[in-house]
Write a protein that holds these residues in place. Sequence first.
Motif, PDB file in Angstrom:
ATOM      1  N   THR A  46       0.830  -1.205   0.000  1.00 40.52           N
ATOM      2  CA  THR A  46       0.000   0.000   0.000  1.00 40.52           C
ATOM      3  C   THR A  46       0.861   1.251   0.000  1.00 40.52           C
ATOM      4  O   THR A  46       0.579   2.227  -0.694  1.00 40.52           O
ATOM      5  CB  THR A  46      -0.923   0.005   1.235  1.00 40.52           C
ATOM      6  N   ASP A  47       1.949   1.217   0.775  1.00 43.28           N
ATOM      7  CA  ASP A  47       2.840   2.367   0.836  1.00 43.28           C
ATOM      8  C   ASP A  47       3.545   2.600  -0.491  1.00 43.28           C
ATOM      9  O   ASP A  47       3.727   3.747  -0.931  1.00 43.28           O
ATOM     10  CB  ASP A  47       3.869   2.153   1.946  1.00 43.28           C
ATOM     11  N   SER A 100       1.015   4.006  -2.945  1.00 43.19           N
ATOM     12  CA  SER A 100       0.630   5.389  -2.636  1.00 43.19           C
ATOM     13  C   SER A 100       1.644   6.386  -3.187  1.00 43.19           C
ATOM     14  O   SER A 100       1.297   7.532  -3.487  1.00 43.19           O
ATOM     15  CB  SER A 100       0.493   5.568  -1.126  1.00 43.19           C
ATOM     16  N   GLU A 101       2.908   5.950  -3.326  1.00 42.41           N
ATOM     17  CA  GLU A 101       3.929   6.839  -3.875  1.00 42.41           C
ATOM     18  C   GLU A 101       3.740   7.079  -5.368  1.00 42.41           C
ATOM     19  O   GLU A 101       4.281   8.033  -5.919  1.00 42.41           O
ATOM     20  CB  GLU A 101       5.314   6.254  -3.611  1.00 42.41           C
ATOM     21  N   SER A 114       2.856  16.576   4.641  1.00 46.34           N
ATOM     22  CA  SER A 114       3.729  15.480   5.084  1.00 46.34           C
ATOM     23  C   SER A 114       2.917  14.241   5.440  1.00 46.34           C
ATOM     24  O   SER A 114       3.326  13.118   5.154  1.00 46.34           O
ATOM     25  CB  SER A 114       4.581  15.928   6.276  1.00 46.34           C
ATOM     26  N   ASP A 115       1.751  14.445   6.069  1.00 39.93           N
ATOM     27  CA  ASP A 115       0.884  13.304   6.372  1.00 39.93           C
ATOM     28  C   ASP A 115       0.379  12.642   5.093  1.00 39.93           C
ATOM     29  O   ASP A 115       0.325  11.419   4.990  1.00 39.93           O
ATOM     30  CB  ASP A 115      -0.312  13.752   7.222  1.00 39.93           C
ATOM     31  N   TYR A 116       0.010  13.468   4.118  1.00 39.17           N
ATOM     32  CA  TYR A 116      -0.520  12.930   2.866  1.00 39.17           C
ATOM     33  C   TYR A 116       0.555  12.160   2.105  1.00 39.17           C
ATOM     34  O   TYR A 116       0.284  11.118   1.497  1.00 39.17           O
ATOM     35  CB  TYR A 116      -1.069  14.062   1.993  1.00 39.17           C
ATOM     36  N   ARG A 129       3.009  10.659   3.487  1.00 35.42           N
ATOM     37  CA  ARG A 129       3.480   9.584   4.364  1.00 35.42           C
ATOM     38  C   ARG A 129       4.961   9.699   4.673  1.00 35.42           C
ATOM     39  O   ARG A 129       5.732   8.737   4.543  1.00 35.42           O
ATOM     40  CB  ARG A 129       3.173   8.210   3.760  1.00 35.42           C
ATOM     41  N   SER A 181       7.770  11.844   7.557  1.00 35.02           N
ATOM     42  CA  SER A 181       7.889  12.702   8.727  1.00 35.02           C
ATOM     43  C   SER A 181       7.993  14.157   8.295  1.00 35.02           C
ATOM     44  O   SER A 181       8.537  14.470   7.231  1.00 35.02           O
ATOM     45  CB  SER A 181       9.127  12.319   9.545  1.00 35.02           C
ATOM     46  N   LYS A 217       9.365   0.444   9.134  1.00 36.88           N
ATOM     47  CA  LYS A 217       8.047   0.818   9.643  1.00 36.88           C
ATOM     48  C   LYS A 217       7.000  -0.255   9.391  1.00 36.88           C
ATOM     49  O   LYS A 217       5.838  -0.067   9.712  1.00 36.88           O
ATOM     50  CB  LYS A 217       7.591   2.142   9.030  1.00 36.88           C
ATOM     51  N   TYR A 218       7.411  -1.381   8.816  1.00 36.86           N
ATOM     52  CA  TYR A 218       6.452  -2.460   8.601  1.00 36.86           C
ATOM     53  C   TYR A 218       6.744  -3.650   9.517  1.00 36.86           C
ATOM     54  O   TYR A 218       6.136  -4.683   9.425  1.00 36.86           O
ATOM     55  CB  TYR A 218       6.489  -2.929   7.144  1.00 36.86           C
TER      56      TYR A 218
END
Length: 568
Positions: free
Chosen positions: A53-54, A57-58, A192-194, A196, A198, A509-510
Amino acid sequence: ENFQVGNMSQDKIQKARELVLNYIAKHSLSDKLNRAVNEVCRSRPKDPWLFLTDIISEWNKDVPLIDRLVAKPGLDCFGNASLQLQLYGRVANTRPPRYLGVENVFIITSSRTNEETKDDAKESSKSKSERDQSMTNKVSEFLSPGLRSIRIDEQSKIDEELLKLYDEGLQDECSEYNIIPTISSLIALTASDYLRMSLYKYLSKTRSKGKDEDNSNYSLPNLMCQLTTSDSHRLPAVCLVTTAALPAMQRLTMLTEISQQLMRSLQSSTQRQPSFDANTGAIVLQDSDCKDVNELLSMIKTAIQSCTHYQVSEHVCLALSYSNCVQYDVDKKQYSIAQQEYSSASVLEYYLNLLSTHSEIKYLEDPLHKADAATYAALTSKLESDDDEKRVVVIGNDLYSSLIQSVENGMKNKLSSAAFVSTAEMFTLSNALNISSMIEELSQDSKHEFALMITDHLSDNSSSAYSIDLAVACNASLIRLALPNSGKANKKFNRWLMIADELSQSVGKYGSPAAEENVSQTKSDEITTMNGMANQQTTTEHEQSTPQQNGNADAITSDAEKTEEALP
């Protein structure tokens, strides 16, 4: 008609296949999905779906555009009436706008104290309500249209537009409502949240004009917390400054233990309950508590030494802030410090003698008046040293405005060796990032190392922790916050701890770090996995694979072989 594959002519089957393959080729679906699956197999995350998913999303380039800003009534961290700023965005004109984020507006309370007195409480309350409504209207009718349709990840463009809007009619409102930094930080946090990532990485990318920054370039700023303040401003404020000798959490514990120990010592010697500054959490000292700065420093050193786990200079050092206790007669060029008179020459001797007696002092904030530039430069020069143990940093705070030209001129003339940038006075995040880049360039071109330090406004009534990310992105050496036990900056200290953990270890982070995963699979296992995925592309069991499908499988196998070669 209800077409069935078995009843379709070969021409129609070939045409349908070409349409599908053209669509796949147009959007690079096969190549991207192949790379994504190979990356999953290479990393072996505990949650492969989150990992995929990450990655996907990029690929999404539909970053929201700003639709509107809305100001609504809200509460600050003290429970006082305030304003909250809500951000809405949209991906396309045909899709409805959606809520993106919210941030409290920092209200400069000091500007009200002279206006609002107890005698006219009702009138002042009405006046405040009118000012809040006026600011609300300005946001909807002036600021919101000016920013509409800008992508939320175009931080430099957004900040430039904000400065233009400020010049066109926001000067009066910005004397009370810190609206410009609030909007700048709100949009940066949302972006930054959108994306993904920091906030400090997003700001660092903005600072480097889109170039990717390596994690090794980030450093954690040390903490500066004000420990004491004088009720008569006769003595300088004393701040505790942490070093990197202790783990992050232990540094926070140390700040709390030292302040509590000093509080107990004062309570024992004065037989009264200590009072605290509402903004910083610092212990308020009366003139009778200590007669001069030497007695004050001796009292603080005793408190530190009473905490048996910590050593002065090794784990914590001191900073003296003279912002409120230095009096200067511009005409006579005379200083008054702690009711003692000094000339421009003798004030240098005062500081040099003080520092020679107290080696724990490593920072001097605003030791002189900003009009006395020559003495400022002389003091900074005398305190410069190639030996970090002997070097004392002269910090300019009141010395500079938030404009980059002001800091640049001061640094080039060596008026100070460091500059504080306040989150309440910097206008925009880009303003602080530009000052940081300028200071780094000056340090590279000069024999002297200049430093940037970030400070929250002392009466900051917001709870946002973006100043921590800003300090990391700016490569600031210090971040000044209220004491941990004041309760004002808990969110900021927690964010500081999170970044400290991120920078101290490479944790995926996974799941567990990739280095800890046992990825010792054989080449045949890897190819079997990839071929198994390729075989799932067959639509029916009886249908033979087409040359195009075989080509895709071969490409996947080839990519798998490359993946295996990259595996440890």
